[in-house]
Design an enzyme around this catalytic site. Structure first.
Site, PDB file in Angstrom:
ATOM      1  N   HIS A 194       0.500  -1.161  -0.273  1.00  0.00           N
ATOM      2  CA  HIS A 194       0.130  -0.520   0.630  1.00  0.00           C
ATOM      3  C   HIS A 194       0.602   1.281   0.122  1.00  0.00           C
ATOM      4  O   HIS A 194       0.755   2.006  -0.746  1.00  0.00           O
ATOM      5  CB  HIS A 194      -0.711  -0.008   0.645  1.00  0.00           C
ATOM      6  CG  HIS A 194      -2.173  -0.913   1.289  1.00  0.00           C
ATOM      7  ND1 HIS A 194      -3.004  -1.014   0.179  1.00  0.00           N
ATOM      8  CD2 HIS A 194      -2.594  -1.715   1.329  1.00  0.00           C
ATOM      9  CE1 HIS A 194      -4.197  -1.459  -0.075  1.00  0.00           C
ATOM     10  NE2 HIS A 194      -3.894  -2.591   0.682  1.00  0.00           N
ATOM     11  N   GLU A 436       2.151 -10.837 -23.066  1.00  0.00           N
ATOM     12  CA  GLU A 436       2.623 -11.093 -21.874  1.00  0.00           C
ATOM     13  C   GLU A 436       3.530 -12.533 -21.439  1.00  0.00           C
ATOM     14  O   GLU A 436       4.127 -12.876 -20.850  1.00  0.00           O
ATOM     15  CB  GLU A 436       2.487 -11.205 -20.529  1.00  0.00           C
ATOM     16  CG  GLU A 436       1.341 -11.335 -20.426  1.00  0.00           C
ATOM     17  CD  GLU A 436      -0.381 -10.234 -19.793  1.00  0.00           C
ATOM     18  OE1 GLU A 436       0.657  -9.392 -18.875  1.00  0.00           O
ATOM     19  OE2 GLU A 436      -1.705 -10.498 -19.275  1.00  0.00           O
ATOM     20  N   ASP A 460       5.484  -8.616 -17.090  1.00  0.00           N
ATOM     21  CA  ASP A 460       5.203 -10.028 -17.403  1.00  0.00           C
ATOM     22  C   ASP A 460       5.897 -10.853 -18.193  1.00  0.00           C
ATOM     23  O   ASP A 460       6.627 -11.752 -17.469  1.00  0.00           O
ATOM     24  CB  ASP A 460       3.838 -10.822 -17.459  1.00  0.00           C
ATOM     25  CG  ASP A 460       2.945 -10.781 -15.502  1.00  0.00           C
ATOM     26  OD1 ASP A 460       3.837 -10.955 -15.488  1.00  0.00           O
ATOM     27  OD2 ASP A 460       1.951 -10.097 -15.590  1.00  0.00           O
ATOM     28  N   CYS A 507       2.091  -1.819 -22.959  1.00  0.00           N
ATOM     29  CA  CYS A 507       1.374  -1.070 -21.578  1.00  0.00           C
ATOM     30  C   CYS A 507       2.113  -1.495 -20.038  1.00  0.00           C
ATOM     31  O   CYS A 507       1.453  -1.476 -19.261  1.00  0.00           O
ATOM     32  CB  CYS A 507       0.205  -1.906 -20.898  1.00  0.00           C
ATOM     33  SG  CYS A 507      -0.948  -3.190 -21.070  1.00  0.00           S
TER      34      CYS A 507
HETATM   35  C1  PEP Z   1       2.065  -6.463 -17.863  1.00  0.00           C
HETATM   36  O1  PEP Z   1       2.569  -7.704 -17.748  1.00  0.00           O
HETATM   37  O2  PEP Z   1       3.153  -5.665 -18.330  1.00  0.00           O
HETATM   38  C2  PEP Z   1       1.014  -5.553 -17.636  1.00  0.00           C
HETATM   39  C3  PEP Z   1       1.224  -4.702 -17.787  1.00  0.00           C
HETATM   40  O3  PEP Z   1       0.048  -6.400 -16.532  1.00  0.00           O
HETATM   41  P1  PEP Z   1       0.580  -6.256 -14.866  1.00  0.00           P
HETATM   42  O4  PEP Z   1       1.706  -5.830 -14.769  1.00  0.00           O
HETATM   43  O5  PEP Z   1      -1.001  -5.704 -14.588  1.00  0.00           O
HETATM   44  O6  PEP Z   1       0.722  -7.746 -14.880  1.00  0.00           O
HETATM   45 MG    MG Z   2       0.247  -8.664 -17.047  1.00  0.00          MG
END
Ligand code: PEP
Ligand code: MG
Length: 574
Positions: A194, A436, A460, A507
């Protein structure tokens, strides 16, 4: 001068005196217990407990109020959850029974009851649940403090300071005056704790996971905190101090300049417009993203709606939530990701077996496919909410063509169900997948014809490609998304998508790193999606290159042998 490294979880540079926040629990040794372990009059103990719970509730209302003002409604929700814990009938029954039947003192019974619950959560061997057990202990300590008549710990800083603590609870974090906190540094905690989430929301530099020897730091010693690099320099010499001061001043100046043009599009020198959008997890985050110049959302992490609750959100509740987020962006694109539960994010009401390697287990789309009702609810809610908006649906953790096809079957089934029940829904929603898992990256040319878009999740993709757990501070630095192996996969995926006329987003955290902007632009990424605060800087970085320059940079980078070479080379353009 001493350097301590940890995990940089909230960017920015700060320098100032250390304030050691001692948050020693009321009970350190559970075996020793309280002075008054038992009590002669159970009724009196029950009355004491009741009065303390009421005081705790009043205190929490004040904390909630402060949190709403300082960090926003979504982040403040944790304190409503704390207040609810004070009314949890199962817990209260158990505590009352211990007082009445075992004649325990109110302190002892409350401690026993809450520890039992916290240990259950902590013993599940899971980072997310361990964090929830900290919440239980946070509430438990508040009540114990009141019961034992101790004064509230001081979060009142007399002057601006770097707050250093073993660990910080959510209520600790928000009761400090953000105008006086230069940085937060904790010995424990990881990127999902957090303190990390709240510091980012407050825009305060923060480092977690700094290890045991933080305890040796003295009050008043001067420290520099670099929340991007995850480095603390204690008692810096003049030269280092000057270096960081100028780094900090230029960071702030650069941010202010970038912010001034954040609402302009990111157009390359040769006129190519690049979409820059945000990653958000709540409606309040969506509004903040808009303020920082995001042109839409490239990743809405919907799983946060499903966690921290006893039952699954209904289709209606979900539709309303998705609609609220979509409305923030009007007709601009909003990519909503279907649940990414599993890994470090379990949901208590979905029966999930304990796994030795949860990140390699039933996670994301794999989990959605074994819980078809949950998946259907979400898809129907999404299709309904998308009406009149520019919604795109994206599925996480897809590893094969069979999964892509199963997703389409589910989407068709959801459409059919809405059709049959005469409910209006969006007909033109693009369906994409996250890339990913390395298998999906390698097979991108096979997957591309069957989806509308890809969005590369480098967080990931890096941990799986480099076999380095992103939540383990000992190896997470190895999961560097600028590693040539990951960049080559990103390039392969982008080429495969473009060959089939599909667009590619990115992302993972890499998209928000201005250093990576030219190489990603050169590789051909169409949409950059990032933490909202990164939007102004990345837009600015993208505007500095032409497509051709960026392509040449990417070609060079893709031939470099190590991540160190990549970083060194890219520094030339930063
Ligand atoms: C990622 O794996 O890059 C991603 C954007 O998803 P998360 O970070 O939510 O696993
Ligand atoms: Mg991810």
């Amino acid at each position: 001068m001493k350097k301590i490294t940890g995990i940089g979880v909230s960017a920015g540079i700060a320098c100032g005196p250390i304030y050691r926040y001692e948050n020693q629990p009321v009970v350190i040794d559970p075996l020793r217990g309280f002075r008054h372990k038992t009590a002669a009059d159970p009724q009196a103990e029950l009355a004491r407990l009741e009065a303390s719970l009421a005081t705790a509730k009043t205190e929490l209302e004040a904390v909630l109020e402060a949190a709403m003002q300082r960090v926003g409604a979504k982040e403040a929700e944790i304190f409503s959850a704390h207040a609810l814990m004070l009314e949890d009938p199962e817990l209260l029954d158990q505590v009352a029974a211990a007082i009445q039947e075992k004649h325990l003192s109110a302190e002892e019974a409350w401690f026993e009851g809450t520890e039992h619950y916290a240990n259950l959560l902590a013993g599940m061997g899971d980072e997310y649940l361990s964090a929830r057990s900290a919440d239980v202990r946070d509430v438990a300590q508040r009540v114990l403090r009141i019961l034992t008549g101790r004064k509230q710990k001081s979060t009142q800083l007399e002057h601006p300071a770097v707050v250093v603590a073993e660990d910080l609870t959510p209520s600790d974090t928000v009761t400090f005056d953000p105008a006086k906190v230069l940085a937060f540094c904790t010995a424990k905690g990881g990127p999902t704790s957090h303190v990390a989430i709240l510091s980012k929301a407050l825009g305060i530099p923060a480092i977690t996971g700094m290890g045991s020897w933080l305890a040796e730091l003295q009050d008043g010693l001067v420290a520099i905190v670099d929340g991007s690099a995850g480095v603390m320099v204690v008692a810096p010499d003049e030269k280092t101090r000057a270096e960081y001061q100028s780094l900090s001043a230029s960071f702030q100046e650069k941010f202010a300049i970038a912010l001034a043009s954040a609402h302009q599009p990111a157009i390359t020198l040769d006129g190519r417009r690049v979409e820059v959008v945000a990653n958000v997890a709540a409606v309040s985050g969506a509004s903040r993203a808009l303020e920082f110049g995001a042109e839409g959302i490239g990743l809405l992490r919907t799983e946060f709606l499903f966690l921290d609750r006893e039952t699954e959100p209904t289709e209606e509740e979900q539709a309303e939530y998705y609609r609220a987020v979509l409305e923030v962006f009007g007709k601009n694109p909003v990519v909503i990701r279907t649940l990414d539960i599993g890994g470090d994010k379990p949901a208590p009401y979905l029966k999930m077996a304990a796994e030795l390697n949860p990140f390699l287990g039933v996670r994301g789309t794999r989990l959605a496919l074994v819980h078809p009702k949950v998946f259907q609810n979400q898809l129907r809610a999404l299709l309904r909410a998308g009406l009149g908006h520019n919604l795109k649906i994206m599925c996480p953790m897809v590893g094969s063509l069979q999964e892509v096809r199963a997703i389409h079957e589910h989407v068709n089934q959801a459409r059919l169900a809405l059709e049959e029940s005469g409910v209006e829904y969006a007909h033109d929603v693009e369906i994409g997948i996250m890339i990913e898992i390395p298998s999906a990256a390698v097979m991108a040319d096979v997957l591309a014809p069957e989806v509308d878009f890809f969005s590369i999740g480098t967080n990931d993709l890096s941990q799986y490609t480099l076999a380095a757990d992103r939540t383990n501070p000992d190896v997470s630095p190895l999961a560097d998304a600028l590693d040539p192996s990951v960049l080559r996969l990103i390039s392969m995926v982008t080429r495969a998508a473009h060959a089939h006329g599909k667009w590619v987003g990115l992302c993972g955290e890499l998209a928000g790193d201005p250093l990576a902007a030219p190489v990603l632009l050169g590789i051909g990424i169409d949409e950059f999606s990032m933490n909202p605060r990164a939007v102004p800087l990345v837009k600015q970085a993208l505007r500095r290159f032409s497509t051709d320059q960026a392509r040449q940079i990417a070609e060079k980078v893709l031939q470099l042998p190590t991540v160190a070479d990549v970083r060194r080379y890219l520094e030339n353009f930063a």
